[in-house]
Design an enzyme around this catalytic site. Structure first.
Site, short mmCIF file in Angstrom:
data_model
loop_
_atom_site.label_atom_id
_atom_site.label_comp_id
_atom_site.label_asym_id
_atom_site.label_seq_id
_atom_site.Cartn_x
_atom_site.Cartn_y
_atom_site.Cartn_z
N TYR A 38 0.84 -1.19 0.00
CA TYR A 38 0.00 0.00 0.00
C TYR A 38 0.87 1.25 0.00
O TYR A 38 1.93 1.28 0.62
CB TYR A 38 -0.87 0.05 1.27
CG TYR A 38 -1.95 -1.00 1.32
CD1 TYR A 38 -2.69 -1.32 0.18
CD2 TYR A 38 -2.26 -1.65 2.51
CE1 TYR A 38 -3.70 -2.28 0.25
CE2 TYR A 38 -3.26 -2.59 2.59
CZ TYR A 38 -3.98 -2.90 1.45
OH TYR A 38 -4.98 -3.84 1.52
N HIS A 197 -11.46 3.96 6.66
CA HIS A 197 -10.31 3.12 6.38
C HIS A 197 -9.90 2.24 7.56
O HIS A 197 -8.88 1.53 7.48
CB HIS A 197 -9.12 3.99 5.93
CG HIS A 197 -9.29 4.52 4.54
ND1 HIS A 197 -9.85 5.73 4.28
CD2 HIS A 197 -9.01 3.98 3.33
CE1 HIS A 197 -9.90 5.92 2.98
NE2 HIS A 197 -9.40 4.88 2.37
N ARG A 227 -5.49 7.75 -8.35
CA ARG A 227 -4.66 6.64 -7.91
C ARG A 227 -5.33 5.36 -8.38
O ARG A 227 -6.46 5.40 -8.87
CB ARG A 227 -4.48 6.63 -6.38
CG ARG A 227 -5.77 6.40 -5.62
CD ARG A 227 -5.57 6.55 -4.12
NE ARG A 227 -4.69 5.52 -3.58
CZ ARG A 227 -5.11 4.36 -3.09
NH1 ARG A 227 -6.40 4.05 -3.08
NH2 ARG A 227 -4.27 3.48 -2.60
N ASN A 229 -6.25 1.16 -7.32
CA ASN A 229 -6.29 0.13 -6.29
C ASN A 229 -6.70 -1.17 -7.00
O ASN A 229 -7.23 -1.12 -8.11
CB ASN A 229 -7.31 0.50 -5.20
CG ASN A 229 -7.29 -0.50 -4.06
OD1 ASN A 229 -6.23 -0.95 -3.66
ND2 ASN A 229 -8.47 -0.85 -3.57
N GLU A 270 -9.30 -0.52 -9.85
CA GLU A 270 -10.09 0.70 -9.74
C GLU A 270 -9.20 1.88 -10.08
O GLU A 270 -8.12 2.04 -9.50
CB GLU A 270 -10.59 0.88 -8.30
CG GLU A 270 -11.48 -0.24 -7.83
CD GLU A 270 -11.90 -0.09 -6.37
OE1 GLU A 270 -12.80 -0.83 -5.94
OE2 GLU A 270 -11.33 0.76 -5.65
N LYS A 322 -7.99 -8.51 1.42
CA LYS A 322 -8.53 -8.44 0.07
C LYS A 322 -9.44 -9.63 -0.25
O LYS A 322 -10.06 -9.66 -1.32
CB LYS A 322 -7.38 -8.39 -0.96
CG LYS A 322 -6.70 -7.02 -1.04
CD LYS A 322 -5.61 -7.02 -2.10
CE LYS A 322 -4.84 -5.71 -2.15
NZ LYS A 322 -5.60 -4.60 -2.74
C1 HEM Z 1 -9.83 1.01 1.00
C2 HEM Z 1 -6.04 3.96 0.64
C3 HEM Z 1 -8.91 7.56 -0.77
C4 HEM Z 1 -12.67 4.93 0.62
C5 HEM Z 1 -8.56 1.47 0.90
C6 HEM Z 1 -7.38 0.65 0.93
C7 HEM Z 1 -6.33 1.48 0.86
C8 HEM Z 1 -6.81 2.83 0.75
C9 HEM Z 1 -4.86 1.09 0.86
C10 HEM Z 1 -7.35 -0.89 0.99
C11 HEM Z 1 -7.59 -1.37 -0.42
C12 HEM Z 1 -7.45 -2.85 -0.70
O1 HEM Z 1 -6.59 -3.55 -0.15
O2 HEM Z 1 -8.17 -3.35 -1.57
C13 HEM Z 1 -6.49 5.18 0.20
C14 HEM Z 1 -5.65 6.31 -0.16
C15 HEM Z 1 -6.47 7.32 -0.57
C16 HEM Z 1 -7.81 6.82 -0.46
C17 HEM Z 1 -4.13 6.30 -0.07
C18 HEM Z 1 -6.17 8.70 -1.09
C19 HEM Z 1 -5.00 9.09 -1.51
C20 HEM Z 1 -10.17 7.19 -0.45
C21 HEM Z 1 -11.31 8.05 -0.49
C22 HEM Z 1 -12.36 7.32 -0.08
C23 HEM Z 1 -11.89 5.98 0.21
C24 HEM Z 1 -11.30 9.53 -0.89
C25 HEM Z 1 -13.75 7.84 0.09
C26 HEM Z 1 -14.27 7.93 1.27
C27 HEM Z 1 -12.22 3.64 0.81
C28 HEM Z 1 -13.07 2.54 1.18
C29 HEM Z 1 -12.27 1.41 1.29
C30 HEM Z 1 -10.92 1.85 1.00
C31 HEM Z 1 -14.59 2.61 1.39
C32 HEM Z 1 -12.73 0.01 1.71
C33 HEM Z 1 -12.70 -0.04 3.21
C34 HEM Z 1 -13.40 -1.28 3.78
O3 HEM Z 1 -12.88 -2.40 3.61
O4 HEM Z 1 -14.46 -1.11 4.41
N1 HEM Z 1 -8.18 2.79 0.76
N2 HEM Z 1 -7.79 5.54 0.01
N3 HEM Z 1 -10.55 5.94 -0.02
N4 HEM Z 1 -10.93 3.20 0.73
FE1 HEM Z 1 -9.37 4.38 0.43
#
Ligand code: HEM
Length: 338
Positions: A38, A197, A227, A229, A270, A322
């Site tokens: 990550y 998160h 970015r 994912n 994504e 995941k």
């Molecule tokens: C999940 C980072 C922005 C919502 C994740 C994951 C990472 C991450 C590392 C785990 C993904 C995986 O292993 O599949 C980040 C970073 C961001 C960012 C570095 C911005 C630079 C956002 C934004 C949102 C968001 C703006 C909106 C609210 C989510 C959600 C999950 C997630 C809903 C899934 C969480 C769960 O398992 O319930 N994100 N994210 N992210 N991110 Fe972010």
């Protein structure tokens, strides 16, 4: 130089790249090496990235061959489960802001397909793919019978999440998310960015999410970043939301022994865009999901090797989160021996 096995592989890859189908050519392959961890990995949007098979990322919005099918899918999900669309009352202006940002952007990127005109608050939107010609008034929810956010979600393939910026934090206060990868917008609405998160391993200790939030809070009006994912999904199933867990989770236990694994198992990437909306000040988070079966990944030798090695090396806590822990070895073995 030129006669060894490496150059043979490269020559075959180049020859094959000429005949690869569009779905492979524009696929946003996310791995640049054999190890994945990550990181905040943000970069300016609309910068085209070349891959071994083609290129992606030249546009903010991308209409591809799945446009009509995916929008039909979204519509059916929303009919079945209206909780996938959430708008806390103070986010109504942000939704209109997104409409006035994204529809003109789509019209600019696809002038032969859609058009947007505006005089004062009166707008006209035409979409030749949907045979649609509609007029609406900015700020007047009743001018779009299905509601403004559902309308916007019916025009672009991306899921949309809106973050309000207050009390020195970001709050997930609206969204239309029909294609979530194992989470739920109905559950997350009203939560802070850091709370959203909370289930993700490592990111707290490594301060990735707090740094990401600081970055997003500093975004200036109109600025756009992106970015990527990734995860794995069984079958071409976009709706892997928590709400439909019973429909898809069991496949994760059986896919490793399924001879159809290379055709059923998809790399899901994504492309996530982050935009500070110019008038409301909300941060718009767009999630566009692409699925490509392992069989197609394997047509690009460098992808096959990178992905095979990434899956083999990925630490257990990340694989567990995941949801791929039971079959990542089978996937990796197939890729590395294909
Ligand atoms: C999940 C980072 C922005 C919502 C994740 C994951 C990472 C991450 C590392 C785990 C993904 C995986 O292993 O599949 C980040 C970073 C961001 C960012 C570095 C911005 C630079 C956002 C934004 C949102 C968001 C703006 C909106 C609210 C989510 C959600 C999950 C997630 C809903 C899934 C969480 C769960 O398992 O319930 N994100 N994210 N992210 N991110 Fe972010």
């Amino acid at each position: 130089i030129g006669a060894g096995p490496v150059s043979t592989v490269i020559n075959e890859a180049v020859r094959d790249a000429d005949v690869l189908p569009e779905r492979i050519k524009h696929f946003p392959f996310p791995f640049s090496g054999d190890i994945y961890r990550y990181s905040a990995n943000v970069e300016p949007s609309r910068k085209e990235v070349s891959t071994e098979a083609g290129a992606w990322g030249g546009r903010l919005l991308h209409i591809d061959e799945h446009y009509l099918a995916e929008l039909k899918d979204r519509d059916e999900v929303l009919e079945r489960d209206p909780s996938r669309l959430q708008v806390l009352p103070h986010m109504r202006p942000a939704v209109w802001d997104a409409i006035c940002t994204l529809l003109p952007a789509l019209a600019e990127e696809y002038p032969d397909t859609v058009s947007f005109t505006r005089e004062g608050d009166l707008c006209r939107w035409r979409n030749s793919l949907q045979n649609l010609d509609v007029e609406f008034t900015v700020g007047d929810d009743s001018s779009l019978p299905m509601g403004p956010l559902r309308f916007l979600g019916s025009q672009i393939q991306d899921d949309l999440v809106f973050l309000d910026h207050r009390q020195d934090a970001l709050w997930l206060d609206a969204g239309v998310v029909t294609f979530a990868a194992d989470w739920s917008v109905g559950f997350d609405v009203g939560m802070k960015f850091l709370e959203v998160h909370h289930p993700v391993p490592r990111v707290k200790e490594e301060k990735i999410v707090s740094r990401a939030e600081q970055f997003l809070m500093r975004l200036q009006p109109g600025e756009q970043y992106r970015r990527t994912n990734w995860t794995l999904t069984i079958d071409r199933r976009l709706d892997t939301s928590t709400e439909t867990y019973p429909n898809w989770a069991h496949d994760r236990m059986t896919i490793a022994d399924d001879p159809a694994l290379p055709d059923r198992l998809h790399l899901r990437v994504e492309i996530q865009h982050m935009i500070r909306l110019p008038h409301s000040g909300a941060v718009l988070f767009m999630i566009r999901s692409y699925l490509l079966p392992l069989r197609d990944i394997a047509r690009v030798p460098v992808w096959r090797q990178n992905m095979g090695r990434v899956l083999a090396e990925l630490p257990d806590d990340m694989a567990e989160y995941k949801g791929i822990i039971h079959y990542r070895k089978a996937a990796s073995d197939w890729l590395l021996s294909a």
